[in-house]
Design a protein around this motif. Structure first.
Motif, mmCIF file in Angstrom:
data_model
loop_
_atom_site.group_PDB
_atom_site.id
_atom_site.type_symbol
_atom_site.label_atom_id
_atom_site.label_comp_id
_atom_site.label_asym_id
_atom_site.label_seq_id
_atom_site.Cartn_x
_atom_site.Cartn_y
_atom_site.Cartn_z
ATOM 1 N N ASP A 185 1.190 -1.172 -0.265
ATOM 2 C CA ASP A 185 0.505 -0.102 -0.089
ATOM 3 C C ASP A 185 1.255 1.222 -0.175
ATOM 4 O O ASP A 185 1.853 1.445 0.484
ATOM 5 N N LEU A 186 0.309 2.227 -0.441
ATOM 6 C CA LEU A 186 1.348 3.507 -0.368
ATOM 7 C C LEU A 186 0.674 4.167 1.168
ATOM 8 O O LEU A 186 -0.410 4.196 1.033
ATOM 9 N N LEU A 187 1.590 5.106 1.445
ATOM 10 C CA LEU A 187 2.090 5.846 2.699
ATOM 11 C C LEU A 187 2.519 7.086 2.508
ATOM 12 O O LEU A 187 2.832 7.398 2.330
ATOM 13 N N ILE A 188 1.527 8.082 3.068
ATOM 14 C CA ILE A 188 2.409 9.504 2.663
ATOM 15 C C ILE A 188 2.199 10.166 3.982
ATOM 16 O O ILE A 188 1.519 9.719 5.036
ATOM 17 N N MET A 189 4.199 10.228 4.604
ATOM 18 C CA MET A 189 4.689 10.661 5.600
ATOM 19 C C MET A 189 4.897 12.486 5.333
ATOM 20 O O MET A 189 5.524 12.263 5.015
ATOM 21 N N SER A 190 3.610 12.744 5.602
ATOM 22 C CA SER A 190 3.872 14.488 6.273
ATOM 23 C C SER A 190 3.149 15.301 6.551
ATOM 24 O O SER A 190 1.990 14.775 7.255
ATOM 25 N N ASP A 191 3.928 16.853 7.308
ATOM 26 C CA ASP A 191 3.286 17.257 8.627
ATOM 27 C C ASP A 191 1.702 17.558 7.494
ATOM 28 O O ASP A 191 1.618 17.783 6.359
ATOM 29 N N LEU A 203 -0.785 9.868 -9.900
ATOM 30 C CA LEU A 203 0.464 9.170 -10.009
ATOM 31 C C LEU A 203 1.035 7.793 -9.715
ATOM 32 O O LEU A 203 1.579 7.160 -10.529
ATOM 33 N N LEU A 204 0.996 8.392 -8.168
ATOM 34 C CA LEU A 204 1.810 7.117 -7.735
ATOM 35 C C LEU A 204 0.756 5.253 -7.424
ATOM 36 O O LEU A 204 1.829 4.780 -7.377
ATOM 37 N N ILE A 210 7.584 2.527 -9.352
ATOM 38 C CA ILE A 210 7.969 3.224 -8.333
ATOM 39 C C ILE A 210 8.976 2.874 -7.242
ATOM 40 O O ILE A 210 9.540 1.751 -7.168
ATOM 41 N N PRO A 211 10.112 4.004 -7.065
ATOM 42 C CA PRO A 211 11.045 3.783 -5.840
ATOM 43 C C PRO A 211 9.867 3.442 -4.923
ATOM 44 O O PRO A 211 8.544 3.635 -4.558
ATOM 45 N N PRO A 212 10.769 2.574 -3.853
ATOM 46 C CA PRO A 212 9.736 2.047 -3.017
ATOM 47 C C PRO A 212 9.832 3.587 -1.623
ATOM 48 O O PRO A 212 8.713 3.338 -0.801
ATOM 49 N N VAL A 213 10.784 4.157 -1.502
ATOM 50 C CA VAL A 213 10.803 5.144 -0.863
ATOM 51 C C VAL A 213 10.808 6.601 -2.137
ATOM 52 O O VAL A 213 11.926 6.260 -2.213
ATOM 53 N N GLY A 230 12.097 30.492 -0.014
ATOM 54 C CA GLY A 230 13.140 30.193 -1.149
ATOM 55 C C GLY A 230 13.466 28.512 -0.766
ATOM 56 O O GLY A 230 14.516 27.395 -1.187
ATOM 57 N N HIS A 231 13.883 28.040 0.880
ATOM 58 C CA HIS A 231 14.022 26.953 1.298
ATOM 59 C C HIS A 231 13.113 25.924 0.586
ATOM 60 O O HIS A 231 11.998 25.990 0.210
ATOM 61 N N ARG A 232 13.760 25.160 0.020
ATOM 62 C CA ARG A 232 13.792 23.775 -0.333
ATOM 63 C C ARG A 232 13.009 22.392 0.444
ATOM 64 O O ARG A 232 13.215 22.502 1.795
ATOM 65 N N SER A 233 11.234 22.002 0.106
ATOM 66 C CA SER A 233 10.677 21.726 1.142
ATOM 67 C C SER A 233 10.959 20.286 0.411
ATOM 68 O O SER A 233 10.109 19.894 -0.564
ATOM 69 N N TRP A 234 11.263 18.753 1.290
ATOM 70 C CA TRP A 234 11.902 17.438 0.768
ATOM 71 C C TRP A 234 11.598 16.881 1.745
ATOM 72 O O TRP A 234 11.519 15.593 1.397
ATOM 73 N N ARG A 235 10.577 17.294 3.260
ATOM 74 C CA ARG A 235 10.643 16.066 4.177
ATOM 75 C C ARG A 235 9.479 15.108 3.818
ATOM 76 O O ARG A 235 9.863 13.750 4.451
ATOM 77 N N ALA A 236 8.927 15.404 2.280
ATOM 78 C CA ALA A 236 8.124 14.897 2.932
ATOM 79 C C ALA A 236 8.037 13.653 1.855
ATOM 80 O O ALA A 236 8.571 13.273 1.197
ATOM 81 N N SER A 237 7.643 12.244 2.422
ATOM 82 C CA SER A 237 8.257 11.425 1.687
ATOM 83 C C SER A 237 6.180 9.988 0.889
ATOM 84 O O SER A 237 5.609 9.845 2.118
ATOM 85 N N VAL A 238 6.598 9.461 0.313
ATOM 86 C CA VAL A 238 5.533 8.478 0.126
ATOM 87 C C VAL A 238 5.865 7.239 -0.030
ATOM 88 O O VAL A 238 7.356 6.794 -0.921
#
Length: 362
Positions: A185-191, A203-204, A210-213, A230-238
């Motif tokens: 199953d897909l799990l969205i981890m994000s605030d 899409l995912l 698709i990549p495992p993470v 300007g800071h890049r937001s990347w912590r959210a993950s699937v």
């Protein structure tokens, strides 16, 4: 005694005026300056003591409303599945009622189960009410798909707030098992304020291989969708869920980053009181160095200017980037490609749109 006084006079005669000025003026001013601006100095010197993290492998993100899912998967180098994966969206909830509504409305067509955990404690050990439970009637549209849980805080004052944060995030693992998440199953981890776009999750769930993470590169905003940060937001993950292996976390877990995957709206609150609550509640409470940082008038002025609530320098890894990002954030007057529910209910969420920086007191 007379001999001691004579020696003291000799010593004082040997110190010139410049030395007096240094001891009585320069030294005290330097001490006060370091006390007031020490954190700024540390941030500015960051390139000397910390190297940037390993760069991500950026995956180009293809999307257009009139392109078939089969073609979109192919453009990403992935296959197409016969049926979509189930999707679980799991969040820790503090007090972000407005953003949670926008998030769940955006993801509702694609999510199988919404999972929300709420504590009676902030990360800093302050008691808080169950804000979600109080406002649960507002979220009736997700009730058939909602797994809601509460957890008691440990209320250990003085402890590193990240310890309490990790404790609450680990508790989400148990709640996900109660929600019956299964292998692959897909799990969205994000605030809550890190909102993946609906078409990204669609899409995912449809694409194979698709990549495992996969981390999500989100367009970063501050206070509203008027100030692009300007800071890049990347912590959210699937994640493609792996029983016994997948653990809920909010740090880097993969080298892959899918570009332009949604929105991160930090400190996007309706009421000034909510700003103050979060500043005292979340893991970076140490940034509130002085009590006047919590002054409502100061906070309101900062929101309208796009300045930093904590009077900090940009967190960058090179002097060029630090200097280039100094000053207030530029105003953006574009409201193109924002969450549909936000634009369809613009009167209710006017405070999040460009040109509406004034906040309610709360």
């Amino acid at each position: 005694m007379a001999m001691s006084m004579s020696r003291l006079r000799c010593m004082l005669r040997g110190i010139d005026l410049k030395a007096y000025l240094f001891l009585l003026v320069v030294v005290p001013i330097s001490i006060v300056g370091i006390y007031v601006h020490g954190q700024k100095i540390t941030y500015f010197l960051r390139p000397l003591w910390q190297s940037p993290p390993k760069p991500f492998v950026h995956i180009p993100h293809y999307y257009q409303l009139n392109v078939s899912m089969e073609n979109l998967c192919r453009l990403h180098g992935w296959g197409i599945r016969e049926y979509p994966r189930r999707v679980f969206d799991a969040v820790l909830f503090n007090n972000e009622v407005d953003l949670l509504t926008i998030r769940w409305k955006e993801l509702y067509p694609y999510v199988t189960q919404f999972v929300l955990l709420e504590s009676n404690s902030t990360f800093t050990g302050l008691h808080k009410p169950h804000f979600f439970a109080t406002n649960r009637d507002h979220f009736g549209f997700v009730n058939p798909r909602l797994t809601y849980g509460t957890i008691g805080g440990r209320f250990r004052r003085g402890e590193n707030p990240f310890v309490e944060e990790a404790y609450q995030r680990m508790a989400l693992d148990q709640l996900l098992r109660i929600a019956d998440i299964q292998e692959d199953d897909l799990l969205i981890m994000s605030d809550v304020d890190e909102i993946p776009s609906g078409h990204t999750i669609d899409l995912l769930r449809w694409c194979d291989d698709i990549p495992p993470v996969l981390h999500l590169h989100l367009k970063n905003y501050l206070y509203s969708f008027e100030f692009v940060w300007g800071h890049r937001s990347w912590r959210a993950s699937v994640h493609r869920y792996r029983t016994g292996k997948t653990r809920y976390a909010h740090y880097r877990q993969s080298d892959y980053l899918l570009s332009d995957s949604g929105w991160h709206c930090s400190f996007c609150f309706r009421h000034i009181s909510e700003f103050i609550f979060k500043m005292k509640a979340y893991s970076h409470y140490d940034r509130v160095r002085f009590s006047h940082f919590l002054n409502p008038k100061r906070i309101q002025d900062i929101i309208c200017k796009g300045a930093d609530l904590y009077d900090l320098l940009p967190e960058e890894y090179s002097f060029k980037e630090i200097i280039g990002n100094l000053g207030d954030l530029p105003h953006s007057f574009s409201a193109v490609h924002l969450p549909a529910y936000l634009l369809n209910n613009s009167d209710k969420y006017k405070f999040l749109l460009p040109g509406n920086c004034r906040r309610e007191s709360g």
